[in-house]
Scaffold this active site. Structure first.
Site, PDB file in Angstrom:
ATOM      1  N   GLU A 132      13.976  26.489  57.749  1.00  0.00           N
ATOM      2  CA  GLU A 132      13.968  27.858  58.289  1.00  0.00           C
ATOM      3  C   GLU A 132      12.563  28.235  58.771  1.00  0.00           C
ATOM      4  O   GLU A 132      12.384  28.745  59.882  1.00  0.00           O
ATOM      5  CB  GLU A 132      14.451  28.832  57.204  1.00  0.00           C
ATOM      6  CG  GLU A 132      14.327  30.299  57.553  1.00  0.00           C
ATOM      7  CD  GLU A 132      13.758  31.128  56.414  1.00  0.00           C
ATOM      8  OE1 GLU A 132      12.688  31.741  56.599  1.00  0.00           O
ATOM      9  OE2 GLU A 132      14.382  31.159  55.321  1.00  0.00           O
ATOM     10  N   HIS A 133      11.558  27.957  57.942  1.00  0.00           N
ATOM     11  CA  HIS A 133      10.172  28.260  58.339  1.00  0.00           C
ATOM     12  C   HIS A 133       9.791  27.504  59.610  1.00  0.00           C
ATOM     13  O   HIS A 133       9.179  28.065  60.513  1.00  0.00           O
ATOM     14  CB  HIS A 133       9.202  27.837  57.227  1.00  0.00           C
ATOM     15  CG  HIS A 133       8.939  28.905  56.222  1.00  0.00           C
ATOM     16  ND1 HIS A 133       7.683  29.384  55.968  1.00  0.00           N
ATOM     17  CD2 HIS A 133       9.769  29.575  55.406  1.00  0.00           C
ATOM     18  CE1 HIS A 133       7.747  30.310  55.036  1.00  0.00           C
ATOM     19  NE2 HIS A 133       9.005  30.445  54.673  1.00  0.00           N
TER      20      HIS A 133
END
Lengths: 422, 423
Positions: free
Chosen positions: B68-69
């Site tokens: 996600e990051h």
């Protein structure tokens, strides 16, 4: 945004915002008074004690039965600090009449209950019910102590305390543990009498009902509110700047350090400072976020807040203990970059649109509207979100750099780990 | 697009499934300035073991969150910046079974939607950018490890579950994330970010046709195969009855958890969610007799609360807050559940709580994020969340009593405590 402000009685004002798009209506009643060391804890305690019972609904059980019957209407007590004012009271949320399966009217009974909580508390022998007083006093002390559980909030609060020591702005919204320990039942009842007789009462409504209906419901609800001695609001005074920055270091058993920096702003160009702060650390696109966090990986978070009423900027960051100097230097370097106008083309318009987006979407949240208009009322401001947005559109780069030129370091707060840690 | 109108809650939803398998939901909200887009994949912290191209992969704990990051990195720079330039407020979260990317904006919505769909569907990582992220996420993990709320909840999950990956911390550990490489991230993206595993929800005053057109244009034409996952084979009993940790906190806190029987996807899933929520309110909600009594006795304070939660193969009810006597509160909860299960639930009380639950669910529809997350959960578990008034109508106090009888019992209970250092 269609906002109407009316005076319902001496020192009683209603901010009315019609809106049909929500599922709910929001109704708020807040007393606004100067925050003072001697009264902060007492006033913070009051709404929680009042929330325990009224003459008609004398305990939590009876109140819950009533609220559940009103389709789970909520009445929550609130304690906030706006500028150097303390605001205490209740925020009620009720489903809009159009969704009540039985077609009931809900505004009137909820307003009535709000009035009873404030004007008609259950008492014993001329004071609050002792067990209510004692347990809420314990809860307040626990709440003050529990600030330490979230280290980021704790560090932010400690920075303000140290920076504004001796000024009302340094007082926590809940007051101090020492003051809370000293609270007494009989005295609190007297302080309750003073608060409701002498403080400005700010009422707020957002929802589908007509103004006349809201006014009528509230006038009936607060008909017995004493109003003999209403005091004027006290303005928030600017921070007294330090000649040399002050440093405070504290040690706790934590794995991540927290670095907080406090700055004073000599300029009174609010909009320019607001924009300057957004560029500096006020958004996920700010210099602090992009450089200190993303590019240099110096911290997990780094952001800044412009305290408009007080004219200060505070920076909050989470760092590894040995990165103190690097993070400190980099935060100041980023401030210098804003001051000297070292910006990429998109940065200025990006910051502007972040603020414009926030103002434009404020009307989509009843809670944000209530909080915004309470802040305006408590600090004697009158601008609507639209006017503030216009000011943001008009502010020039030159004004921003000029205003940020007056920003100077005042206080450094560092929370680090215990040396004994393995 | 197919439009459904939900009269009892005054909402409508337009739905369409694209040829590549992407589900699209549009919820019109006239009168709102804000427009909100939520793009989610059925992939979260618990999906560490799965089958890709016929072979089982074991990936490090925390990889969904790490991915996600890294998704915000683009060939041109960073999508966060691009969106923020347009005044949008982008963000993302990873939960146990979902990763969601979202923004809201009041202007240039369609342009922003294109950016969102594009950066989430096109991975761009290098070995250096992956290594650099280890510092940032390592700090995030250290920060949450200092957080007592996180500790107490994670330890409770690890006490409840011995095999299910529901016990895996979503962000992983500083150690586990050190094994993450660019290659593994590409594999996870390939497995889980195919349009057929995703849903786009848009809430606001938008043109629904433009939304589907943008999705058609920006996203890959092909979907992907359904991915088999292994969440572990969970035994019936709890893993550990009690867990306790000392931390720098002001007063003791606790959570007591109950391992409940999960439900399969579909109508049964939504029904169990409603029964569990009602059971929680009736047993220990603000207006329950138990809450009133414990509050009056000073055993709990306003921090006390409970929830019923579900994720794939897992259901649990938990409650807690600050307390000087966690054992007494935990025991009182079990005794009250027994009393309600055996003695029956008062009809008036039941009706009242049901009214309040309706009001609370309706209130939830003020939040665009809540609407989008509910529709996404509903899609992943094959039910329609906007039918909540009908589902509440269909359950009775006997269903709630049966739930309490089966689940809120000593054998299924665990206790997680955080106490001040040196106490």
């Amino acid at each position: 945004m269609e906002v109407t402000r009316t005076k319902l009685a001496e020192g009683v004002y209603l901010t009315y915002l019609p809106a049909r798009k929500f599922k709910t209506s929001l109704l708020s009643a807040q007393f606004v008074c100067p925050i003072r060391r001697e009264t902060a804890s007492a006033y913070a305690l009051l709404p929680s004690v009042l929330r325990r019972g009224t003459v008609r609904y004398p305990d939590l059980g009876a109140l819950s039965v009533r609220l559940d019957g009103l389709y789970g209407a909520r009445i929550d007590y609130t304690v906030r600090k706006k500028g150097e004012s303390q605001c205490v009271g209740f925020v009620a949320s009720l489903i809009d009449d159009s969704f009540a399966p039985g077609g009931e009217r809900l505004l009137e009974p909820v307003a009535e209950l709000l009035g009873e909580l404030i004007c008609d508390p259950v008492t014993e022998g001329g004071r609050f019910v002792p067990s209510y007083f004692e347990s809420e006093k314990t809860n307040l002390i626990d709440a003050i102590r529990s600030l330490i559980n979230d280290k980021r909030d704790y560090a932010d609060a400690r920075l303000l305390q140290e920076m504004c020591a001796g000024e009302p702005y340094g007082i926590s919204r809940l007051g101090s543990e020492e003051e809370a320990q000293r609270l007494q039942a009989r005295k609190l009842y007297a302080q309750y009498g003073e608060l409701i007789a002498s403080s400005r009462l700010e009422l707020f409504y957002s929802g589908g009902a007509e103004l006349a209906r809201v006014e009528q419901a509230l006038q009936a609800a607060f008909a017995t509110l004493p109003r003999e001695n209403v005091q004027e609001l006290v303005p928030t005074l600017p921070h007294t700047a330090r000649q040399t920055p002050r440093s405070v270091t504290e040690r706790l058993d934590v794995t991540q350090g927290k670095l907080g920096l406090g700055f004073t702003c000599a300029s009174r160009d609010d909009t320019a400072l607001l924009m300057g702060n957004t560029l500096f650390g006020g958004s996920s696109n700010s210099k602090l976020f992009l450089n200190v966090r993303e590019k240099l990986s110096l911290c997990y978070f780094a952001s800044s807040v412009y305290h408009r009423a007080k004219g200060i900027i505070t920076v909050s960051s989470g760092i590894e203990f040995d990165k103190f100097q690097a993070a400190y230097d980099e935060i100041l370097a980023q401030l210098a970059a804003v001051r000297e106008g070292r910006l990429d083309d998109w940065e200025l318009e990006g910051a502007r649109s972040v603020l414009l987006n926030a103002y434009a979407s404020m009307g989509d949240s009843q809670a944000k509207l209530e909080n915004f208009f309470l802040g305006q009322a408590a600090t004697g401001q009158e601008e609507t979100p639209e006017l503030l947005a216009q000011a943001v559109r008009d502010v020039t780069a030159e004004r921003i750099f000029e205003a940020m030129e007056t920003v100077s370091l005042d206080t450094v707060y560092f929370l680090e780990g215990k040396e004994t840690q393995a | 697009m197919k439009q459904t109108f939900y009269e009892r809650i005054g909402e409508s939803v337009l739905r369409e499934t694209l040829p590549n398998g992407l589900q699209i939901c549009v919820v019109p909200k006239p009168g709102y300035a804000k427009k909100y887009a939520f793009f989610a994949t059925r992939y979260g912290g618990m999906d560490t073991r799965f089958q890709l191209d016929g072979k089982w992969l074991d990936t490090p704990a925390g990889i969904a969150h790490y991915l996600e990051h890294k998704m915000f990195d683009t060939k041109e720079g960073n999508a966060l910046q691009e969106l923020a330039k347009n005044g949008a407020e982008p963000n993302a979260f990873t939960s146990n079974a979902m990763t969601g990317y979202y923004f809201d904006s009041t202007s240039r919505f369609e342009e922003n939607l294109e950016i969102l769909l594009s950066f989430v569907s096109i991975p761009y990582f290098t070995q250096e950018s992956v290594a650099k992220e280890q510092g940032i996420i390592g700090q995030e993990i250290r920060m949450i490890e200092d957080n007592p709320d996180w500790q107490i909840y994670t330890r409770m999950m690890q006490a409840l579950y011995s095999a299910s990956t529901a016990r895996t911390a979503i962000a992983g550990t500083v150690e586990s994330i050190s094994h993450i490489t660019a290659e593994t991230l590409y594999e996870c993206h390939k497995a889980f970010y195919a349009p057929s595993n995703m849903i786009l929800t848009v809430v606001g005053d938008v043109d629904p046709v433009h939304v589907t057109d943008i999705a058609r244009r920006v996203l890959p034409r092909e979907g992907g195969p359904a991915i088999r996952r292994d969440h572990g084979t969970e035994p019936e009993g709890v893993c550990q009855k009690e867990t306790r940790k000392e931390m720098e906190v002001s007063c003791p806190q606790f959570l007591t958890g109950f391992k409940c029987t999960p439900a399969p996807d579909g109508e049964a899933y939504m029904r169990l969610a409603a029964v569990g929520e009602m059971a929680c309110d009736i047993l220990l909600g603000d207006s329950s007799p138990l809450y009133q009594r414990l509050y009056a006795e000073g055993l709990i304070n306003a921090s006390f609360g409970g929830e019923f939660e579900m994720m794939p193969g897992v259901a649990y009810l938990y409650a807690g807050g600050d307390s000087k006597d966690a054992r007494a509160v935990a025991a009182a909860i079990r005794e009250e559940a027994h009393r309600l299960a055996e003695g029956g639930i008062d009809e008036d009380f039941y009706q009242r709580v049901k009214r309040a639950a309706f009001g609370a669910s309706l209130r939830g529809l003020n939040s665009f994020e809540n609407i989008a997350v509910s529709l996404t959960e509903g899609y992943f578990h094959d039910y329609d969340p906007f039918r909540f008034p009908q589902v509440f109508d269909a359950i009775s106090k006997d269903d709630v009593a049966a739930f309490l009888r089966e689940n809120i019992v000593e054998d299924r209970a665990v206790l997680s405590e955080i106490v001040p250092k040196g106490a």
